[in-house]
Design a protein around this motif. Structure first.
Motif, short mmCIF file in Angstrom:
data_model
loop_
_atom_site.label_atom_id
_atom_site.label_comp_id
_atom_site.label_asym_id
_atom_site.label_seq_id
_atom_site.Cartn_x
_atom_site.Cartn_y
_atom_site.Cartn_z
N UNK A 26 0.77 -1.14 -0.01
CA UNK A 26 -0.03 -0.14 -0.02
C UNK A 26 0.92 1.27 -0.13
N UNK A 27 0.32 2.33 -0.62
CA UNK A 27 1.05 3.81 -0.35
C UNK A 27 0.33 4.37 0.91
N UNK A 28 1.11 5.36 1.37
CA UNK A 28 0.66 6.01 2.61
C UNK A 28 -0.99 6.70 2.29
N UNK A 29 -1.23 6.93 1.26
CA UNK A 29 -2.58 7.60 0.82
C UNK A 29 -3.48 6.66 1.21
N UNK A 30 -3.26 5.22 0.75
CA UNK A 30 -4.15 4.43 0.84
C UNK A 30 -4.59 4.11 2.21
N UNK A 31 -3.93 4.56 3.28
CA UNK A 31 -4.41 4.30 4.60
C UNK A 31 -5.71 5.11 4.99
N UNK A 32 -5.51 6.29 4.59
CA UNK A 32 -6.85 7.04 4.60
C UNK A 32 -8.00 6.79 3.76
N UNK A 33 -7.52 6.54 2.66
CA UNK A 33 -8.56 6.28 1.56
C UNK A 33 -9.46 5.12 1.82
N UNK A 34 -8.59 4.16 2.04
CA UNK A 34 -9.20 2.64 2.41
C UNK A 34 -9.59 2.45 3.75
N UNK A 35 -9.56 3.42 4.57
CA UNK A 35 -9.67 3.15 6.09
C UNK A 35 -9.12 2.33 6.97
N UNK A 37 -7.02 0.09 9.41
CA UNK A 37 -6.87 0.02 10.94
C UNK A 37 -8.06 0.78 11.33
N UNK A 38 -9.16 0.96 10.77
CA UNK A 38 -9.95 1.49 11.44
C UNK A 38 -11.50 0.51 11.59
N UNK A 41 -11.25 -5.75 12.64
CA UNK A 41 -10.29 -6.44 12.73
C UNK A 41 -8.98 -5.79 12.34
N UNK A 42 -7.91 -6.33 12.59
CA UNK A 42 -6.78 -5.79 11.91
C UNK A 42 -6.45 -5.60 10.38
N UNK A 43 -5.82 -4.67 9.90
CA UNK A 43 -5.50 -4.66 8.31
C UNK A 43 -4.15 -5.15 8.30
N UNK A 44 -3.72 -6.15 7.56
CA UNK A 44 -2.26 -6.47 7.26
C UNK A 44 -1.90 -5.79 6.00
N UNK A 45 -0.94 -5.03 5.82
CA UNK A 45 -0.33 -4.52 4.61
C UNK A 45 1.10 -4.11 4.67
#
Length: 121
Positions: A26-35, A37-38, A41-45
């Motif tokens: 993932x790119x840093x921008x994907x963290x917010x765009x795809x929510x 960690x919110x 369950x945990x998101x692994x990337x």
């Protein structure tokens, strides 16, 4: 190693795999765009980025029980594990640090915990 001579190191101790197989990049921008960690369950990337800022205005460590890693509180000549009620003579310091990470797509603030925080320090 970059052109200016600085080098970068992978802070992951694992193989980059989540419970369902290889973790997607993932790119840093994907963290917010795809929510990421919110959810429940945990998101692994996998993320390739640079640490750009260490925040020092919050608690960056806490005393813990070396056996279960739970927070302990000072109690007379030792420490009390509030989760178990056990009295401990010594505690272990564990790190919890908010840091800013950046890549080509943007900047994001995340919290790193003990093992990764020790690597960054």
């Amino acid at each position: 190693q970059s052109r200016d001579g600085s080098s970068f190191e992978n802070v992951s101790k694992g193989g980059g795999n989540g419970p369902g197989g290889p973790a997607p990049r993932k790119a840093v921008a994907d963290i917010t765009k795809e929510k990421l960690g919110m959810g429940e369950k945990p998101d692994f990337f996998s993320l390739s980025c640079m640490t750009t800022f260490f925040f020092n205005d919050k608690t960056w460590q806490y005393p813990s029980n070396p056996e279960n890693k739970k927070k302990v509180v000072e109690d007379g000549d030792g420490w009390r594990d509030e989760s178990t009620g056990a009295f401990l003579k010594d505690c272990q310091r564990r790190y919890i640090m908010p840091v800013a990470f950046s890549d080509y797509s943007g900047r994001h603030i995340m919290t790193v915990f003990d093992d990764q925080a020790k690597t960054l320090l």
